[in-house]
Design a protein around this motif. Sequence first.
Motif, PDB file in Angstrom:
ATOM      1  N   ALA A   3      -5.331 -64.574 -65.763  1.00 40.68           N
ATOM      2  CA  ALA A   3      -4.212 -64.918 -64.891  1.00 40.68           C
ATOM      3  C   ALA A   3      -3.385 -63.679 -64.586  1.00 40.68           C
ATOM      4  O   ALA A   3      -3.134 -62.843 -65.460  1.00 40.68           O
ATOM      5  N   ILE A   5       0.361 -62.629 -63.204  1.00 47.13           N
ATOM      6  CA  ILE A   5       1.714 -63.172 -63.034  1.00 47.13           C
ATOM      7  C   ILE A   5       2.642 -62.051 -62.594  1.00 47.13           C
ATOM      8  O   ILE A   5       2.801 -61.049 -63.312  1.00 47.13           O
ATOM      9  N   ALA A   8       7.033 -61.133 -64.329  1.00 49.05           N
ATOM     10  CA  ALA A   8       6.769 -61.735 -65.643  1.00 49.05           C
ATOM     11  C   ALA A   8       7.687 -61.250 -66.755  1.00 49.05           C
ATOM     12  O   ALA A   8       7.555 -61.691 -67.893  1.00 49.05           O
ATOM     13  N   GLY A  13       8.898 -66.469 -65.101  1.00 50.58           N
ATOM     14  CA  GLY A  13       7.679 -65.667 -65.178  1.00 50.58           C
ATOM     15  C   GLY A  13       7.268 -65.387 -66.608  1.00 50.58           C
ATOM     16  O   GLY A  13       6.083 -65.474 -66.965  1.00 50.58           O
ATOM     17  N   PHE A  16       5.874 -68.565 -68.043  1.00 45.48           N
ATOM     18  CA  PHE A  16       4.506 -68.775 -67.568  1.00 45.48           C
ATOM     19  C   PHE A  16       3.526 -67.983 -68.431  1.00 45.48           C
ATOM     20  O   PHE A  16       2.481 -68.493 -68.832  1.00 45.48           O
ATOM     21  N   ALA A  17       3.859 -66.731 -68.699  1.00 46.67           N
ATOM     22  CA  ALA A  17       2.965 -65.884 -69.490  1.00 46.67           C
ATOM     23  C   ALA A  17       2.748 -66.455 -70.887  1.00 46.67           C
ATOM     24  O   ALA A  17       1.613 -66.520 -71.385  1.00 46.67           O
ATOM     25  N   LEU A  27      -4.110 -62.144 -69.785  1.00 45.61           N
ATOM     26  CA  LEU A  27      -3.005 -61.981 -68.848  1.00 45.61           C
ATOM     27  C   LEU A  27      -2.920 -60.579 -68.258  1.00 45.61           C
ATOM     28  O   LEU A  27      -3.176 -59.589 -68.943  1.00 45.61           O
ATOM     29  N   ILE A  29       0.333 -58.955 -66.505  1.00 38.60           N
ATOM     30  CA  ILE A  29       1.739 -59.251 -66.241  1.00 38.60           C
ATOM     31  C   ILE A  29       2.382 -58.067 -65.518  1.00 38.60           C
ATOM     32  O   ILE A  29       2.192 -56.919 -65.884  1.00 38.60           O
ATOM     33  N   ILE A  78       0.014 -66.318 -60.116  1.00 37.93           N
ATOM     34  CA  ILE A  78       1.353 -66.900 -60.042  1.00 37.93           C
ATOM     35  C   ILE A  78       2.274 -65.887 -59.383  1.00 37.93           C
ATOM     36  O   ILE A  78       2.601 -64.850 -59.961  1.00 37.93           O
ATOM     37  N   ASN A  80       5.538 -65.113 -58.788  1.00 32.64           N
ATOM     38  CA  ASN A  80       6.850 -65.490 -59.301  1.00 32.64           C
ATOM     39  C   ASN A  80       7.951 -64.503 -58.928  1.00 32.64           C
ATOM     40  O   ASN A  80       9.122 -64.876 -58.899  1.00 32.64           O
TER      41      ASN A  80
END
Length: 252
Positions: A3, A5, A8, A13, A16-17, A27, A29, A78, A80
């Motif tokens: 993912a 993000i 983050a 954010g 979400f992480a 991840l 980020i 995402i 964000n």
Amino acid sequence: MKALITGASSGIGREFALYLAELGYDLIICSRSTDKLNALKDEIKNVSVRVITIDLSRESDAFDLYEHLKEEDIDVLINNAGFGAFGKFLNVPLEREVELIHTNVSSVHILTKCFLKDMQSKNSGLILNVGSMAGFSAGPKLSSYYASKNYVVRLTQAINEELRRDGSKVKISVLCPGPVETNFNNVANVRFTTKGLNARDVARYAFDKARQGKIIIIPGFLMKTVKFFEHFLPENLLTRISYNVQSKKEGK
């Protein structure tokens, strides 16, 4: 599973992480705050975490981010990153508004389009754009922010319909929260007039709903109620109400 993000380093954010890490996603980020990203990376122990320092208020950085990651096989994006700028339209510095448009609109558009092409080619993936309840109306004294979130909401809805008609398995959703306990009001230089929702709860609710295929995600009973009753009021009255609401946010 992997993912990406943006934004983050704090607030929704960051939550979400933490949640996606619990779910087993590796991840990537991103934000402007390297120290906060590294602190978040140190907090997450069970998955791989890659930190990228980037400033999405520069339009070129969104293109650079995609070029850097296009071979990574991203499963979840995402979008964000975003911020607001409070004040009457004529009083907000143009440079600040351009940064807002690059962050809230251009980067979301660029990253959505680029990664969506990759997801469509493998017929799987999920994109969650972070909009706002501001995305359903005009917002005097936060005009650029409201306009930017209108763009995010309508873009997401349109893309979703195109994917649906194509029979695609790729999912795209937009999160539209009201006030949330984040750093947003400090950046925008406003104070919320109602208590914000918990960022952790919002992030978990939003991602769960996105995985279920919900298009427009509105957390909290109050905001769902507000959205329902907005249908019965004329646009000019909603704008006048919005002006009064924004005026109460001044003077923090």
